[in-house]
Enzyme design. Structure first.
Site, PDB file in Angstrom:
ATOM      1  CE  LYS A  35      -3.774  -0.113   2.294  1.00  0.00           C
ATOM      2  NZ  LYS A  35      -4.329  -0.623   3.521  1.00  0.00           N
ATOM      3  N   GLY A  42      -8.053  -7.985   4.794  1.00  0.00           N
ATOM      4  CA  GLY A  42      -8.896  -8.128   5.981  1.00  0.00           C
ATOM      5  C   GLY A  42      -8.195  -8.733   7.184  1.00  0.00           C
ATOM      6  CG  MET A  47      -2.602  -7.414   9.638  1.00  0.00           C
ATOM      7  SD  MET A  47      -0.920  -7.081   9.217  1.00  0.00           S
ATOM      8  CE  MET A  47      -1.052  -6.737   7.517  1.00  0.00           C
ATOM      9  NE  ARG A  65      -6.108  -4.612  -3.819  1.00  0.00           N
ATOM     10  CZ  ARG A  65      -6.849  -5.204  -2.943  1.00  0.00           C
ATOM     11  NH1 ARG A  65      -6.316  -5.656  -1.844  1.00  0.00           N
ATOM     12  NH2 ARG A  65      -8.143  -5.353  -3.126  1.00  0.00           N
ATOM     13  CG  HIS A 113      -7.139 -48.870  -7.208  1.00  0.00           C
ATOM     14  ND1 HIS A 113      -8.496 -48.960  -7.388  1.00  0.00           N
ATOM     15  CD2 HIS A 113      -6.571 -49.447  -8.287  1.00  0.00           C
ATOM     16  CE1 HIS A 113      -8.735 -49.591  -8.518  1.00  0.00           C
ATOM     17  NE2 HIS A 113      -7.581 -49.905  -9.080  1.00  0.00           N
ATOM     18  CB  SER A 136       9.927 -43.377 -16.016  1.00  0.00           C
ATOM     19  OG  SER A 136       8.807 -42.556 -15.765  1.00  0.00           O
ATOM     20  CB  CYS A 158       5.271 -41.544 -15.000  1.00  0.00           C
ATOM     21  SG  CYS A 158       6.036 -42.938 -14.148  1.00  0.00           S
ATOM     22  CE1 TYR A 206       8.236 -39.668 -19.668  1.00  0.00           C
ATOM     23  CE2 TYR A 206      10.248 -39.701 -20.964  1.00  0.00           C
ATOM     24  CZ  TYR A 206       9.327 -40.352 -20.153  1.00  0.00           C
ATOM     25  OH  TYR A 206       9.504 -41.670 -19.828  1.00  0.00           O
TER      26      TYR A 206
HETATM   27  C1  PEP Z   1       4.681 -44.276  -9.054  1.00  0.00           C
HETATM   28  O1  PEP Z   1       4.948 -45.042  -8.119  1.00  0.00           O
HETATM   29  O2  PEP Z   1       4.886 -43.056  -9.012  1.00  0.00           O
HETATM   30  C2  PEP Z   1       4.065 -44.809 -10.265  1.00  0.00           C
HETATM   31  C3  PEP Z   1       3.883 -44.030 -11.307  1.00  0.00           C
HETATM   32  O3  PEP Z   1       3.629 -46.090 -10.236  1.00  0.00           O
HETATM   33  P1  PEP Z   1       2.267 -46.524  -9.515  1.00  0.00           P
HETATM   34  O4  PEP Z   1       1.540 -45.313  -9.080  1.00  0.00           O
HETATM   35  O5  PEP Z   1       1.502 -47.329 -10.495  1.00  0.00           O
HETATM   36  O6  PEP Z   1       2.774 -47.347  -8.377  1.00  0.00           O
END
Ligand code: PEP
Ligand code: MG
Length: 906
Positions: free
Chosen positions: A23, A101, A103, A335, A451, A787, A855, A875
């Protein structure tokens, strides 16, 4: 070095936010720009830090305040504490980072009984008493610490006594009674009255604002927003101007563009005969800017000109708080304005188009979290909506349906045309059909990498997991929430997977403005997108920014997918291949029995043959959709507790048969014995991944043969399949050597048998265990790519079960602030991240051209992607709905890492 304790507005500038707060710095900047800012000065964050450390204002500060007040008196021609038009000031907090909000503020400081008596002789007494009323209320709350509820109660009592419904309707006598009532209440509750010395009012207000930095709510807010507690707040002291001084006065807020839609027209609210707090409190209905133009044309014209100046100067959406006093406009604050996710994209893209910002700046001004909110449906949540339960926001979206408790009913009800919500204690491999048939899934157990969460996210189903206190009785067809609500089959609920809240009844769904629309990236010029005109504008803005992100990205985005449909959606959304195909996900639902039969050794040969047949079919679909792009198939990694039957259930079945004097088949007995034999106490640390493949190498053969066969067939049909094979849960190079030799042997044999010209697929390894990361140099002697499976790597590095932690102690850790973030959601750079860096470095030391990907779930998390980019991965791979989010974030990370001449990107 002597750090300033006080800086007049005229001596500061916008870059001084560390010292002057947002401010103070912006007031100084506007003063420099020549905007009509009432004069004032800022007590710096340094003064606050010293006050908080020593428990009193730092030596010398009072002298500087007196001197600054004298200057203020000179420039305003009014005296503080004297005369019939005395100088009154506002005292406001203003930290470096906006903490709305959190202070305190005190207005009209400097007014006393004696001054009121003098002022009423020259000015409208109603106005004077209204100012006094405001001072008493704010001073009582902020400095004397009287709860707002008590102050509101006193006010309500006087309004009732006077027979009116709002303070604006009180006459002078009514306002006098209100001031007197407040002061009696102050003395009764605190033993203190409003001081009659203006200087004491000022200094105690300053102290109170400094102290408000450490109020509980400010601390909670900072923890939530990740703002350091060491910064302190600045305090601005400014000459009061009065929006409540007559019919040609008022207060308002104005944005340079519409902060909800991003529309380029200025947007604002104006309240005649009011001070700023009346506008923001929402207690009175405000007028639009168009109406303001009718009442105060001069001030309105000036306001638009100033807001446009500010937008050009800051090169971003700006908002201002302003006051009109007897027709004259004053700007009290500006701001960079907060905006909705949709507006963020529209404004960034429009400003790039207008040349106000570069494409890089437009890109870094938006984020993956905002994009996530646009990609998914949300609810219109009316005031009366009743939350039934809350769990983890496992997969975003908004699903309304009637409850079912088992997957078979879900499938049947779906076939009959009903929308259903599957409610389970937890999901297992068998539930896939039910998950697919449902609009949303709710589970009592399971974390964000469980899962249910992983499967639902992959298929874009709304999902809430880990609902604390939810007890589901699947057999009885009912569930009881922690609050004691009983839910029965057929009850309608609304599941918000973005927040994790489940509501009773059916809420209206607000479609995500770009949901679905990003599945046609190639066709960026297509004007016929989904949704209404506003949605199409948002979509066009998102596409423009994503295109630039793609140009800047140094890291590719692949997807985690097991079906051709998922792969097609991901490719349309911009995925450049499959980074993870979890073969066990091809064996969910009714196919689960195939895994069971192989492992338990019951009809294993038939099961293997059927598995291979199915795999050829599925791999063909994936390779066809991803023609020309890599498809990484991970060999089977079924957590056995999800794929094998529950031995207790089988034991009950046997006991029931025996009790009824009926014969128990050999198959049932064999299954019961085998299930007991294979049962593990810690299945997530048990016979999984390469360990299972080593014990049952025939499982390797099936998928290798199927993949090579599918690739051969596509190649023969003129396609360009690019299959790769990945081995899961490896901890030692010997495991990989053994798996790889089997893979190569089977692949070569299949190629020869088919008479194929294709090379055998490259073989890589998942890095999901700390030992694998540490031994990456060894692994890279065998693996052609890595990976990072960050779900398991997080589980095993922290020693926390990915299935249970979030529903147990981890939730306490997070709510108590012991851990700032859930490591299963956002990569932990210190521990897990360190292992990844080690593996990258050691792996590439052995094999410089080693391809690297990630992944796990964190690879699609907007807050984690910059880390993977910084590690130099090739990637990231995420579920299809997150592909656009990941594209945005890899582009942003590349721009931010370059750290070029991006100006202010708050
Ligand atoms: C992991 O463990 O990050 C993975 C991609 O394999 P999963 O989730 O199938 O165990
Ligand atoms: Mg894993």
């Amino acid at each position: 070095m002597n750090v300033s304790l006080l800086v007049p507005f005229a001596h500061g500038e916008r870059g001084m936010t560390d010292l002057l707060g947002g401010k103070g710095a912006n007031l100084a900047e506007m003063t420099r720009l020549g905007l009509p800012v009432p004069p004032g000065f800022t007590l710096t964050t340094e003064a606050c830090r010293r006050y908080l450390k020593d428990g009193h204002r730092p030596p010398g500060l009072d002298d500087q305040v007196r001197k600054a007040l004298t200057d203020l008196e000179r420039s305003t021609g009014r005296a503080f504490g004297e005369g019939d038009r005395p100088l009154l000031v506002s005292v406001r907090s203003g930290a470096k980072f906006s903490m709305p909000g959190m202070m305190e503020t005190v207005l009209d400081v400097g007014l006393t009984d004696a001054l009121v008596e003098r002022m009423v002789l020259r000015q409208d007494p109603r106005f004077v008493w209204d100012c006094y009323r405001r001072l008493v209320e704010m001073y009582g709350r902020t400095v004397l610490g009287v709860p707002s509820t008590s102050i509101d109660a006193v006010r309500a009592g006087v309004l009732a006594e006077q027979g009116v419904s709002a303070t604006a309707e009180l006459d002078v006598a009514g306002l006098r009674s209100l001031v007197a009532a407040h002061r009696r209440a102050l003395v009764a509750t605190t033993g203190l009255d409003l001081p009659q010395d203006p200087w004491e009012q000022l200094t105690s207000s300053i102290d109170a604002v400094f102290s408000s930095w450490n109020s509980i709510r400010a601390q909670v807010y900072r923890r939530h927003e990740g703002i350091s507690g060491d910064l302190g707040t600045a305090v601005t002291v400014m000459q009061m101007v009065y929006g409540n001084s007559g019919p040609h006065s008022g207060s308002g807020v104005c944005f340079s563009r519409n902060p909800a839609t991003g529309d380029p027209e200025p947007y604002g609210d104006y309240l005649p005969e009011a001070q700023g707090e009346d506008v923001v409190s929402g207690s009175q209905a405000t007028l639009s800017l168009a109406h303001m133009a009718g009442r105060e044309p001069g001030a309105h014209h000036e306001l638009l000109s100033h807001i446009s100046t500010l937008e050009k100067h800051y090169r971003d959406l700006c908002d201002v708080e302003f006051t009109v006093q007897d027709g004259t406009l004053y700007v009290l604050q500006t701001r960079v304005g907060k905006r909705s996710p949709a507006a963020a994209f529209v404004i960034a893209a429009d400003m790039a188009e207008e040349g106000l910002v570069s494409e890089d700046e437009a890109l870094v001004r938006v984020g993956g979290r905002q994009l996530e909110l646009l990609l998914h449906d949300t609810f219109e949540v009316p005031g009366g909506a009743r939350p039934l339960m809350t769990g983890l926001p496992a997969s975003p979206g908004a699903g309304v349906g009637s409850i079912v408790f088992d997957p078979h009913t879900a499938v049947a009800r779906r076939a009959a045309g009903d929308d259903v919500v599957l409610v389970r204690t937890e999901t297992s491999a068998e539930d896939l059909d039910g998950i697919l048939a449902s609009v949303a899934v709710v589970t009592a157990r399971g974390g964000l990498a469980s899962h249910a969460a992983v499967v639902a996210r992959g298929f874009g189903r709304t999902c809430v997991t880990g609902v604390a206190g939810l007890v589901v009785d699947e057999l009885a067809g009912q569930a009881v929430t922690a609050a004691g609500d009983v839910l029965r089959t057929g009850d309608v609920v609304s599941v918000d997977g973005t927040t994790g809240t489940v509501y009773a009844g059916s809420l209206a769904v607000r479609p995500g403005p770009v949901a679905g629309g990003l599945m046609t990236v190639e066709d960026a010029s297509d004007p016929e997108g989904p949704g209404n005109g506003a949605d199409q504008r948002v979509l066009a803005a998102v596409r423009r920014i994503l295109q630039h992100a793609d140009q800047r990205a140094t890291v590719k985005v692949r997807t985690n997918a097991e079906t051709a449909d998922e792969a097609a959606a991901a490719r349309a959304a911009g995925a450049t291949g499959i980074g993870l195909c979890r073969t066990e996900h091809m064996l969910l639902g009714s196919r689960r029995a195939l895994v069971e039969n192989v492992i338990l050794g019951i009809g294993a040969q038939d099961a293997l043959a059927r598995m291979e047949q199915l795999a050829v079919q599925e791999f063909t679909g994936l390779l066809r959709v991803m023609d020309g792009l890599p498809v990484v198939v991970r060999l089977l990694d079924p957590p056995l507790h999800e794929f094998l039957p529950d031995p207790e259930g089988l034991a009950v079945a046997v006991a029931l048969l025996e009790g009824a004097g009926k014969p128990v088949s050999d198959v049932l007995r064999t299954r019961l014995d085998a299930t007991r034999r294979w049962r593990e106490s810690n299945p997530m640390l048990g016979l999984r991944g390469v360990r299972l493949l080593t014990v049952h190498p025939e499982l390797v053969d099936v998928h290798v043969r199927a993949l090579v066969t599918a690739a051969h067939q596509l190649d023969a049909a003129g396609g360009n399949p690019r299959p790769e094979i990945m081995v899961p849960l490896v901890s030692d190079v010997a495991e990989l050597v053994s798996a790889r030799s089997r893979i190569v042997e089977v692949a070569v044999a299949t190629v020869l048998a088919l008479g194929s010209d294709l090379p055998t697929p490259p073989v890589g390894v998942m890095i999901e265990l700390p030992r694998a990361a540490l031994c990456a140099d060894d692994l890279a002697t065998v693996a052609e790519f890595f990976s990072f499976g960050t779900n398991d790597l997080t589980q095993t590095t922290w020693g926390m079960s990915r299935d249970d932690a979030e529903t147990g102690f981890l939730s306490t850790y997070l709510s108590d602030g012991i851990l700032p973030k859930d490591p299963f959601t956002t990569l932990d750079p210190r521990g897990v991240g360190e292992l990844i860096r080690i593996a990258v470095e050691r792996g590439r030391r052995t094999r410089p051209d080693l391809e690297l990907g990630a992944c796990g779930e964190q690879a699609g998390d907007p807050d984690s992607i910059a880390f993977f980019v910084d590690c130099g991965l090739d990637y990231v791979s995420c579920s299809p709905p997150r592909v656009p989010v990941a594209r945005l974030e890899v582009g942003r990370a590349a721009v931010l890492a370059e750290g070029t001449s991006l100006s202010d990107t708050r």
